[in-house]
Design an enzyme around this catalytic site. Structure first.
Site, short mmCIF file in Angstrom:
data_model
loop_
_atom_site.label_atom_id
_atom_site.label_comp_id
_atom_site.label_asym_id
_atom_site.label_seq_id
_atom_site.Cartn_x
_atom_site.Cartn_y
_atom_site.Cartn_z
N GLU A 139 1.13 -1.19 0.12
CA GLU A 139 -0.29 0.11 -0.47
C GLU A 139 1.05 1.29 -0.16
O GLU A 139 1.42 1.33 1.23
CB GLU A 139 -0.81 -0.62 0.68
CG GLU A 139 -2.43 0.75 1.34
CD GLU A 139 -3.02 1.25 0.43
OE1 GLU A 139 -3.68 1.51 -0.84
OE2 GLU A 139 -3.28 -0.11 -0.50
N CYS A 156 4.40 -2.86 -8.92
CA CYS A 156 2.54 -2.30 -7.83
C CYS A 156 2.42 -0.62 -7.04
O CYS A 156 3.23 0.66 -7.35
CB CYS A 156 1.79 -3.26 -7.92
SG CYS A 156 0.17 -3.22 -7.37
N HIS A 188 2.13 -7.81 -11.09
CA HIS A 188 2.96 -8.48 -10.07
C HIS A 188 4.49 -9.89 -10.60
O HIS A 188 3.51 -11.20 -10.75
CB HIS A 188 2.69 -9.36 -8.51
CG HIS A 188 2.14 -8.12 -8.09
ND1 HIS A 188 2.23 -7.92 -6.81
CD2 HIS A 188 1.26 -7.00 -8.37
CE1 HIS A 188 1.78 -7.07 -6.48
NE2 HIS A 188 0.79 -6.72 -6.46
N GLU A 229 6.87 -11.20 -9.69
CA GLU A 229 7.02 -12.09 -8.36
C GLU A 229 5.96 -12.80 -8.35
O GLU A 229 6.61 -14.35 -7.36
CB GLU A 229 7.34 -11.56 -7.15
CG GLU A 229 5.89 -10.85 -5.78
CD GLU A 229 5.82 -9.74 -6.93
OE1 GLU A 229 5.69 -9.40 -7.63
OE2 GLU A 229 4.93 -8.96 -6.05
N1 GLN Z 1 -3.44 -0.14 -4.79
C1 GLN Z 1 -2.41 -0.20 -3.83
C2 GLN Z 1 -1.62 1.35 -3.57
O1 GLN Z 1 -2.28 2.05 -4.24
C3 GLN Z 1 -1.05 -1.04 -4.54
C4 GLN Z 1 -1.62 -2.12 -4.95
C5 GLN Z 1 -0.57 -2.98 -5.15
O2 GLN Z 1 0.64 -3.26 -4.68
N2 GLN Z 1 -0.66 -4.46 -4.93
O3 GLN Z 1 -0.81 1.94 -3.11
#
Ligand code: GLN
Length: 213
Positions: free
Chosen positions: A64, A93, A190, A192
């Protein structure tokens, strides 16, 4: 006598042994650690700013991004900003969000390592997590065709604008989903979590190239 050509087939990480840090404040860091080790790198988990001093490259995992910013604090963020200007960094991400120049939905600070505008949680609730097939683009024409690659998206951000100095490495439905600028690389999916090791290998190649220069 020239060296036996067999040595050429070593993975990029095997020689010299590169030390890759994986930011381990929160989120999905262990799968990156395993993948990088599988490819021959030495991996250290980065938990405090001074850990950055001992590594040749860094992976910022998913998680996050707002929480990353909180946990990093101002000092951690500044130290990371300096790091990404000097050493290869790969963000997936939430990590891609951190590396961006501009972040939307909501607006938040980015490290500015890659000239992209990225929108958090951009795919809406229904399709926010999915496995799709995208394309890995070949920049040097070897092999000549773009090749299919599995991509796992989890509450993924979307790259909404790509600046002129940014190379697109992969696309999904025509959208850029992996990009690179200089020594920084980002993917909104992702890698990984898939078996395919090509994306991590591309990052290790980048680290090796920077290490040699
Ligand atoms: N939704 C997350 C964000 O806004 C990212 C999601 C993830 O890393 N899988 O930071």
């Amino acid at each position: 006598m020239p060296d036996a050509p067999a040595t050429r087939n070593h993975s990029a990480a095997a020689e010299p042994k590169l030390t890759i840090g994986v930011l381990a404040l929160q989120g999905d860091f262990d799968a990156h650690r395993r993948r990088l080790e599988e490819l021959g790198a030495k991996v250290v988990l980065v938990k405090k700013p001074s850990d950055l001093d001992a590594i040749d490259g860094l992976v910022i995992p998913g998680g996050e991004s707002g929480t990353f910013l909180k946990l990093l604090g101002e000092d951690g963020f500044d130290k990371l900003r300096q790091f990404v200007r000097l050493k290869p960094t790969f963000g997936t991400c939430a990590g891609a969000i951190l590396l961006a120049k501009e972040v939307e939905n909501p607006r938040q600070a980015g490290l500015g390592a890659i000239d992209i505008v990225i929108r958090r949680n951009a795919y809406g609730r229904q399709i926010d997590s999915s496995i799709r097939e995208g394309k890995l683009l070949q920049s040097n024409g070897d092999p000549p065709a773009d090749s299919p690659i599995e991509m796992v998206f989890i509450r993924a951000p979307r790259i909404e604008r790509v600046g002129p100095g940014v190379e697109v490495l992969a696309t999904e439905s025509g959208d850029p989903v992996a990009v690179r600028q200089g020594r920084a690389m980002a993917a909104t999916f992702h890698p990984e979590l898939s078996e395919d090791t090509r994306v991590h290998q591309a990052f290790l190649d980048l680290v090796l190239e920077a290490f040699r220069n």
